[in-house]
Design a protein around this motif. Structure first.
Motif, PDB file in Angstrom:
ATOM      1  N   ARG A   1     -15.407  24.984   0.004  1.00  0.00           N
ATOM      2  CA  ARG A   1     -15.738  23.814   0.305  1.00  0.00           C
ATOM      3  C   ARG A   1     -15.116  22.846  -0.807  1.00  0.00           C
ATOM      4  NH1 ARG A   1     -18.561  20.096   3.592  1.00  0.00           N
ATOM      5  NH2 ARG A   1     -18.964  18.060   3.031  1.00  0.00           N
ATOM      6  N   VAL A   2     -14.227  21.937  -0.540  1.00  0.00           N
ATOM      7  CA  VAL A   2     -13.606  20.915  -1.498  1.00  0.00           C
ATOM      8  C   VAL A   2     -13.983  19.512  -1.168  1.00  0.00           C
ATOM      9  CG1 VAL A   2     -11.574  20.268  -2.297  1.00  0.00           C
ATOM     10  CG2 VAL A   2     -11.691  22.419  -1.771  1.00  0.00           C
ATOM     11  N   ASP A   3     -14.519  19.026  -2.285  1.00  0.00           N
ATOM     12  CA  ASP A   3     -14.989  17.636  -1.976  1.00  0.00           C
ATOM     13  C   ASP A   3     -14.773  16.499  -3.131  1.00  0.00           C
ATOM     14  OD1 ASP A   3     -16.660  15.471  -0.916  1.00  0.00           O
ATOM     15  OD2 ASP A   3     -18.608  16.140  -1.443  1.00  0.00           O
ATOM     16  N   PRO A   4     -13.615  15.629  -2.944  1.00  0.00           N
ATOM     17  CA  PRO A   4     -13.278  14.971  -3.921  1.00  0.00           C
ATOM     18  C   PRO A   4     -14.396  13.688  -4.245  1.00  0.00           C
ATOM     19  CG  PRO A   4     -12.211  14.330  -1.900  1.00  0.00           C
ATOM     20  CD  PRO A   4     -12.939  15.597  -1.723  1.00  0.00           C
ATOM     21  N   GLY A   5     -14.353  13.488  -5.423  1.00  0.00           N
ATOM     22  CA  GLY A   5     -15.321  12.335  -5.999  1.00  0.00           C
ATOM     23  C   GLY A   5     -14.672  10.868  -5.660  1.00  0.00           C
ATOM     24  N   LEU A   6     -15.310   9.999  -5.943  1.00  0.00           N
ATOM     25  CA  LEU A   6     -14.723   8.733  -5.764  1.00  0.00           C
ATOM     26  C   LEU A   6     -13.451   8.411  -6.684  1.00  0.00           C
ATOM     27  CD1 LEU A   6     -18.103   6.647  -5.020  1.00  0.00           C
ATOM     28  CD2 LEU A   6     -16.378   7.382  -3.209  1.00  0.00           C
ATOM     29  N   PRO A   7     -12.498   7.664  -6.113  1.00  0.00           N
ATOM     30  CA  PRO A   7     -11.181   7.528  -6.997  1.00  0.00           C
ATOM     31  C   PRO A   7     -11.687   6.312  -8.057  1.00  0.00           C
ATOM     32  CG  PRO A   7     -10.820   6.885  -5.002  1.00  0.00           C
ATOM     33  CD  PRO A   7     -12.340   7.501  -4.882  1.00  0.00           C
ATOM     34  N   LYS A   8     -11.181   6.353  -9.264  1.00  0.00           N
ATOM     35  CA  LYS A   8     -11.454   5.150 -10.131  1.00  0.00           C
ATOM     36  C   LYS A   8     -10.122   4.816 -10.920  1.00  0.00           C
ATOM     37  CE  LYS A   8     -14.061   3.663 -14.021  1.00  0.00           C
ATOM     38  NZ  LYS A   8     -15.122   3.915 -14.984  1.00  0.00           N
TER      39      LYS A   8
ATOM     40  N   THR B   1       0.764  -1.093  -0.110  1.00  0.00           N
ATOM     41  CA  THR B   1      -0.015   0.029  -0.032  1.00  0.00           C
ATOM     42  C   THR B   1       0.989   1.278  -0.067  1.00  0.00           C
ATOM     43  OG1 THR B   1      -1.704  -1.165   1.328  1.00  0.00           O
ATOM     44  CG2 THR B   1      -1.820   1.121   1.186  1.00  0.00           C
ATOM     45  N   ARG B   2       0.433   2.073  -0.876  1.00  0.00           N
ATOM     46  CA  ARG B   2       1.244   3.352  -0.799  1.00  0.00           C
ATOM     47  C   ARG B   2       0.312   4.791  -0.637  1.00  0.00           C
ATOM     48  NH1 ARG B   2       5.729   2.754  -4.157  1.00  0.00           N
ATOM     49  NH2 ARG B   2       7.047   1.059  -3.382  1.00  0.00           N
ATOM     50  N   THR B   3       0.704   5.726  -0.121  1.00  0.00           N
ATOM     51  CA  THR B   3      -0.132   6.935   0.306  1.00  0.00           C
ATOM     52  C   THR B   3       0.550   8.104  -0.345  1.00  0.00           C
ATOM     53  OG1 THR B   3      -1.424   5.804   2.172  1.00  0.00           O
ATOM     54  CG2 THR B   3      -1.466   8.245   1.840  1.00  0.00           C
ATOM     55  N   THR B   4      -0.321   9.013  -1.083  1.00  0.00           N
ATOM     56  CA  THR B   4       0.035  10.119  -1.600  1.00  0.00           C
ATOM     57  C   THR B   4      -0.448  11.394  -0.659  1.00  0.00           C
ATOM     58  OG1 THR B   4       0.937   9.355  -3.753  1.00  0.00           O
ATOM     59  CG2 THR B   4       0.753  11.432  -3.574  1.00  0.00           C
ATOM     60  N   ALA B   5       0.281  12.143  -0.351  1.00  0.00           N
ATOM     61  CA  ALA B   5      -0.365  13.275   0.349  1.00  0.00           C
ATOM     62  C   ALA B   5      -0.578  14.667  -0.831  1.00  0.00           C
ATOM     63  CB  ALA B   5       0.353  14.038   1.455  1.00  0.00           C
ATOM     64  N   VAL B   6      -1.898  15.063  -0.887  1.00  0.00           N
ATOM     65  CA  VAL B   6      -2.029  16.265  -1.773  1.00  0.00           C
ATOM     66  C   VAL B   6      -2.617  17.434  -0.956  1.00  0.00           C
ATOM     67  CG1 VAL B   6      -3.175  16.827  -4.024  1.00  0.00           C
ATOM     68  CG2 VAL B   6      -2.531  14.630  -3.659  1.00  0.00           C
ATOM     69  N   THR B   7      -1.675  18.568  -1.111  1.00  0.00           N
ATOM     70  CA  THR B   7      -2.119  19.612  -0.479  1.00  0.00           C
ATOM     71  C   THR B   7      -3.061  20.705  -1.276  1.00  0.00           C
ATOM     72  OG1 THR B   7      -0.022  19.855   0.947  1.00  0.00           O
ATOM     73  CG2 THR B   7      -1.202  21.891   0.670  1.00  0.00           C
ATOM     74  N   LEU B   8      -4.281  20.859  -0.889  1.00  0.00           N
ATOM     75  CA  LEU B   8      -5.106  21.770  -1.333  1.00  0.00           C
ATOM     76  C   LEU B   8      -5.197  22.995  -0.446  1.00  0.00           C
ATOM     77  CD1 LEU B   8      -8.076  19.050  -1.584  1.00  0.00           C
ATOM     78  CD2 LEU B   8      -6.281  19.577  -3.248  1.00  0.00           C
ATOM     79  N   THR B   9      -4.926  24.151  -1.509  1.00  0.00           N
ATOM     80  CA  THR B   9      -4.975  25.575  -0.982  1.00  0.00           C
ATOM     81  C   THR B   9      -6.074  26.491  -1.505  1.00  0.00           C
ATOM     82  OG1 THR B   9      -2.735  25.127  -0.607  1.00  0.00           O
ATOM     83  CG2 THR B   9      -3.508  27.628  -0.251  1.00  0.00           C
TER      84      THR B   9
ATOM     85  N   THR C   1     -14.149  13.098   3.949  1.00  0.00           N
ATOM     86  CA  THR C   1     -13.621  13.355   2.565  1.00  0.00           C
ATOM     87  C   THR C   1     -13.785  14.811   1.962  1.00  0.00           C
ATOM     88  OG1 THR C   1     -15.856  12.663   1.766  1.00  0.00           O
ATOM     89  CG2 THR C   1     -14.349  11.065   2.042  1.00  0.00           C
ATOM     90  N   ALA C   2     -14.267  15.626   2.760  1.00  0.00           N
ATOM     91  CA  ALA C   2     -14.553  17.208   2.422  1.00  0.00           C
ATOM     92  C   ALA C   2     -13.755  17.841   3.179  1.00  0.00           C
ATOM     93  CB  ALA C   2     -15.917  17.506   2.279  1.00  0.00           C
ATOM     94  N   VAL C   3     -13.297  19.198   2.899  1.00  0.00           N
ATOM     95  CA  VAL C   3     -12.743  20.094   3.709  1.00  0.00           C
ATOM     96  C   VAL C   3     -13.179  21.493   3.430  1.00  0.00           C
ATOM     97  CG1 VAL C   3     -10.773  20.592   2.319  1.00  0.00           C
ATOM     98  CG2 VAL C   3     -10.608  21.000   4.651  1.00  0.00           C
ATOM     99  N   GLU C   4     -13.394  22.294   4.360  1.00  0.00           N
ATOM    100  CA  GLU C   4     -13.800  23.700   4.102  1.00  0.00           C
ATOM    101  C   GLU C   4     -12.582  24.495   4.363  1.00  0.00           C
ATOM    102  OE1 GLU C   4     -17.283  25.147   6.211  1.00  0.00           O
ATOM    103  OE2 GLU C   4     -18.585  23.668   5.517  1.00  0.00           O
ATOM    104  N   LEU C   5     -12.248  25.447   3.457  1.00  0.00           N
ATOM    105  CA  LEU C   5     -10.982  26.239   3.376  1.00  0.00           C
ATOM    106  C   LEU C   5     -11.264  27.687   3.180  1.00  0.00           C
ATOM    107  CD1 LEU C   5      -8.871  24.043   0.954  1.00  0.00           C
ATOM    108  CD2 LEU C   5      -8.746  24.014   3.502  1.00  0.00           C
ATOM    109  N   GLY C   6     -10.734  28.235   4.364  1.00  0.00           N
ATOM    110  CA  GLY C   6     -10.883  29.946   4.333  1.00  0.00           C
ATOM    111  C   GLY C   6      -9.775  30.469   3.283  1.00  0.00           C
TER     112      GLY C   6
END
Length: 180
Positions: free
Chosen positions: A102-109, A81-89, A137-142
């Protein structure tokens, strides 16, 4: 004074008042002043989301349908298993106010030859460490704030050896909505 005389005087006074109103021209303002304004420029703010994966350059998403490429996982062995961190600004350039999104990613395919053997999960964490407890799975960003999206990819232990060196892609939509 008789009634006829009184009526005549009222009629003459009424006619004189109406005539006076018609002969007076202009405004009844006590003063008048004019000010000149210099040319004003009005611009709209750019609504954009900065996306930066570990080891990659920052990419801006400002229009629906844009694509961002996140560096892929290489050398993934069956059962790993591998995990990649993605910073959203929230990189909106609005000069004043509080612009939250509000950033809400869809389901990965997963796509490609390895897709049937891949398990993918997207989740958000507090801070930048994907090994901590998942938040949502979602985040609110100022404006100017960042959140971390973690993409975990696991290759099934029963993946056939014949798929060694095969490639797969993982895609997902990021939905960003302006809240204020």
């Amino acid at each position: 004074m008789g009634t006829k005389t009184t009526l005549r005087m009222v009629a003459i006074l009424g006619a004189a008042t109406i005539l006076a109103l018609f002969t007076v021209q202009g405004t009844l303002a006590a003063w008048n002043q004019t000010e000149t304004s210099t040319r004003q420029i009005v611009t709209g703010a750019d609504f954009s989301l900065a996306v930066k994966a570990s080891g990659a350059t920052t990419q801006q998403l400002s229009v629906a349908g844009q694509t961002v490429t996140i560096p892929g996982v290489t050398g993934l062995l069956p059962g790993a298993t591998r995990t990649t961190a993605v910073t959203l600004t929230n990189s909106s350039n609005a000069g004043s106010g509080t612009f939250r999104i509000r950033v809400d990613p869809g389901l990965p395919k997963a796509t490609g030859a390895l897709a049937p053997y891949l398990t993918t999960v997207l989740y958000m964490v507090q801070g930048a460490d994907c090994s901590v407890i998942r938040v949502s799975t979602a985040v609110e960003l100022g404006q100017g704030q960042s959140g971390t999206l973690c993409l975990t990819v696991a290759l099934a232990a029963n993946a056939p050896a014949t798929l060694g060196g095969a490639v797969a892609g993982v895609g997902f939509n990021l939905n960003a909505t302006q809240l204020q």
